[in-house]
Design an enzyme around this catalytic site. Structure first.
Site, short mmCIF file in Angstrom:
data_model
loop_
_atom_site.label_atom_id
_atom_site.label_comp_id
_atom_site.label_asym_id
_atom_site.label_seq_id
_atom_site.Cartn_x
_atom_site.Cartn_y
_atom_site.Cartn_z
N ARG A 1 0.83 -1.21 0.00
CA ARG A 1 0.00 0.00 0.00
C ARG A 1 0.86 1.26 0.00
O ARG A 1 0.40 2.34 -0.37
CB ARG A 1 -0.88 0.03 1.26
CG ARG A 1 -1.95 -1.03 1.30
CD ARG A 1 -2.51 -1.16 2.71
NE ARG A 1 -3.14 0.04 3.22
CZ ARG A 1 -4.40 0.40 2.99
NH1 ARG A 1 -5.18 -0.38 2.27
NH2 ARG A 1 -4.89 1.51 3.49
N ARG B 1 9.48 6.64 -2.74
CA ARG B 1 9.67 7.77 -3.67
C ARG B 1 11.15 8.14 -3.75
O ARG B 1 11.86 8.05 -2.74
CB ARG B 1 8.86 8.97 -3.17
CG ARG B 1 7.38 8.64 -2.95
CD ARG B 1 6.50 9.59 -3.77
NE ARG B 1 5.12 9.15 -3.77
CZ ARG B 1 4.23 9.39 -2.82
NH1 ARG B 1 4.59 10.07 -1.75
NH2 ARG B 1 2.99 8.97 -2.93
N ARG C 1 -8.36 -7.67 13.29
CA ARG C 1 -7.58 -6.82 14.19
C ARG C 1 -8.41 -5.58 14.47
O ARG C 1 -9.10 -5.05 13.58
CB ARG C 1 -6.26 -6.44 13.51
CG ARG C 1 -5.20 -5.91 14.44
CD ARG C 1 -4.68 -6.94 15.40
NE ARG C 1 -3.50 -6.41 16.09
CZ ARG C 1 -3.09 -6.85 17.26
NH1 ARG C 1 -3.72 -7.82 17.90
NH2 ARG C 1 -2.02 -6.33 17.82
N ARG D 1 0.27 5.04 16.54
CA ARG D 1 0.30 6.36 15.91
C ARG D 1 -0.57 7.34 16.67
O ARG D 1 -1.47 6.93 17.44
CB ARG D 1 -0.12 6.29 14.44
CG ARG D 1 -1.43 5.62 14.17
CD ARG D 1 -1.66 5.41 12.65
NE ARG D 1 -2.85 4.60 12.42
CZ ARG D 1 -3.21 4.13 11.24
NH1 ARG D 1 -2.49 4.36 10.17
NH2 ARG D 1 -4.31 3.39 11.12
N GLU E 1 -3.63 5.48 18.97
CA GLU E 1 -4.21 4.21 18.48
C GLU E 1 -3.49 3.01 19.07
O GLU E 1 -2.30 2.83 18.83
CB GLU E 1 -4.06 4.14 16.96
CG GLU E 1 -5.24 4.72 16.23
CD GLU E 1 -5.15 4.52 14.72
OE1 GLU E 1 -5.64 5.41 14.02
OE2 GLU E 1 -4.60 3.51 14.25
N TYR F 1 -9.14 -5.94 2.64
CA TYR F 1 -8.57 -4.69 3.17
C TYR F 1 -8.89 -3.54 2.20
O TYR F 1 -7.99 -2.95 1.62
CB TYR F 1 -7.06 -4.92 3.30
CG TYR F 1 -6.25 -3.94 4.10
CD1 TYR F 1 -6.78 -2.76 4.60
CD2 TYR F 1 -4.91 -4.20 4.36
CE1 TYR F 1 -6.00 -1.89 5.33
CE2 TYR F 1 -4.12 -3.34 5.09
CZ TYR F 1 -4.67 -2.18 5.56
OH TYR F 1 -3.88 -1.32 6.28
N ASP G 1 -10.11 0.09 0.84
CA ASP G 1 -10.26 1.49 1.21
C ASP G 1 -11.68 1.93 0.84
O ASP G 1 -12.39 1.22 0.14
CB ASP G 1 -9.22 2.35 0.46
CG ASP G 1 -7.86 2.29 1.15
OD1 ASP G 1 -7.83 2.14 2.38
OD2 ASP G 1 -6.84 2.38 0.45
#
Ligand code: FAD
Ligand code: UDP
Length: 364
Positions: free
Chosen positions: A172, A176, A249, A279, A299, A344, A346
């Site tokens: 995911r 760069r 999860r 996070r 989290e 999973y 989005d």
């Protein structure tokens, strides 16, 4: 009252289908939701401090699908927010996806783009056959950055190391070679200007749609009469766990008020190697709300609670396939969404799926 459709679950999967069926085909829809609100995991609300927060973690809309983008634009304006995530490593805050600045800061170098590519080529495992989420990363950036940024974060988040997760998890996240810091690469990105819950309310404003919250599908199924069923909850629950429980999860969120404009530099800061939480989210960066106080959320991953994430592991997908076969035996029942298809997804992918299922139903 006889309904044409009973839809279980008021997340994107259920609400897009409710909206389409009611407005295009003039069908009578009963939409039932187990929780006390609509909008599924995209639900947002103003907390006691007047801050618009995402109850179930940061939700940033991003898509390359024009049909999905046109669809969501019917119900809201979008704020053009481009997501940025920082990761805290050895006390330094660096960009993720890994980019030129990430490497230069962590390795104390002054690489240009060509030198960065040369560096990656010198450390990455070039000929590795990609079998899992660890392979995805080490084949691109090598062991060192994998250990610093991915190994422990993934273990905290999923409870297993990247070796045990299918490649799609870490795939995911791109790598760069320049200094682009935007998290997603999609053409369209942003948040609904007035929030997700408002967007959902607009979708469901239709006399053909009846909404019942605090209502479980299995109770509704006994009480109401309907011709067709769309189920967007957990597929193992639907089939009374006949093939065993699917693993999920979950996350526990700890919210905290701070009497200042902003708490941190970006909407999300990841902590791979420190703390029990993974996070910290600060929604104000994304919602672009102007107010003197802020709310953050830490989290904490857990196996208890709402089933947020299907586990991207081979053994779990083997169990899912047994349920999928059960689902294929049923007529007039559609399984759509993250929990019902054990994927999973989005948000944009769920909307795409719902629009495609609608096309099938409408015979288009
Ligand atoms: P859900 O939103 O989960 O909706 C399903 C609904 O069904 C739920 O409200 C549930 O309560 C209800 N339900 C379940 N069982 C029953 C039952 N038996 N009876 C009645 N109702 C039932 N996606 C992005 O595109 N961008 C992001 O930034 C992003 N961030 C995320 C962050 C987190 C922490 C999480 C967990 C997910 C994130 N996602 C993101 C994914 C996004 O949440 C999902 O793609 C989307 O919510 C899936 O929609 P859905 O309708 O399939 O499922
Ligand atoms: N990941 C990681 N370190 C990071 C960010 C992500 O190891 O700093 C891995 C982790 O396995 C995570 C996956 O990449 O589950 C996908 O990250 P994403 O931010 O897309 O996860 P989500 O927002 O869906 O929880």
């Amino acid at each position: 009252m006889n309904y044409d459709y009973l839809i279980a679950g008021a997340g994107f999967a259920g609400c897009v289908l409710a909206e389409r069926l009611a407005s295009i085909l003039n069908k009578k829809v009963l939409l039932v939701e187990r929780r006390d609100h609509i909008a599924g995991n995209a639900y947002d609300y103003y907390d006691d401090n007047g801050v618009l927060i995402h109850k179930y973690g940061a939700h940033i809309f991003h898509t390359n699908h024009e049909d999905v983008w046109q669809y969501v634009n019917k119900f809201s304006q979008w704020n053009n927010y481009k997501h940025k995530v920082l990761v805290s490593v050895d006390g330094k805050l660096v960009t993720i996806p890994i980019n030129l600045n990430t490497v230069n800061t962590l390795l104390n170098k002054r690489f240009n783009e060509a030198q960065l590519i040369e560096y990656f080529n010198s450390v990455r495992s070039v000929d590795l056959e990609i079998k899992n989420s660890r392979d995805v990363i080490v084949s691109q950036v090598g062991e060192y950055l994998y250990e610093l940024i991915f190994k422990n974060y993934t273990f905290k988040h999923w409870g297993v190391y990247p070796e045990d997760l299918m490649p799609e998890v870490t795939r995911r996240i791109p790598v760069r070679f320049n200094d682009n810091e935007v998290y997603f690469s999609d053409i369209h990105q942003g948040l609904p200007v007035e929030g997700y819950t408002k967007l959902f309310k607009r979708m469901l404003e239709n006399k053909n749609i009846t909404i019942l919250v605090n209502t479980d599908f299995k109770d509704a199924e006994r009480i109401f009469k309907f011709k067709h069923l769309i189920f967007t909850g957990a597929i193992d629950y639907f089939f009374d766990y006949i093939h065993g429980r699917l693993p999920y999860r979950s996350l526990r969120f700890e919210f905290e008020r701070h009497n200042r404009q902003y708490f941190q530099e970006a909407a999300v800061v990841n902590y791979p190697n420190d703390h029990v939480f993974t996070r910290i989210i600060e929604a104000k960066h994304m919602t672009q709300q102007v107010c003197p106080v802020t709310t953050i959320a830490r989290e904490y991953p857990t196996n208890e609670g709402e089933p947020f994430y299907p586990m991207p592991m081979t053994y779990a997908h083997d169990i899912y396939r047994k349920y999928e076969l059960e689902a294929m035996k049923l007529n007039g029942v559609y399984f759509v969404g993250r929990l019902a298809e054990y994927r999973y997804y989005d948000m944009d992918m769920v909307i795409k799926r719902a629009l495609d299922v609608f096309k099938v139903i409408a015979g288009a």
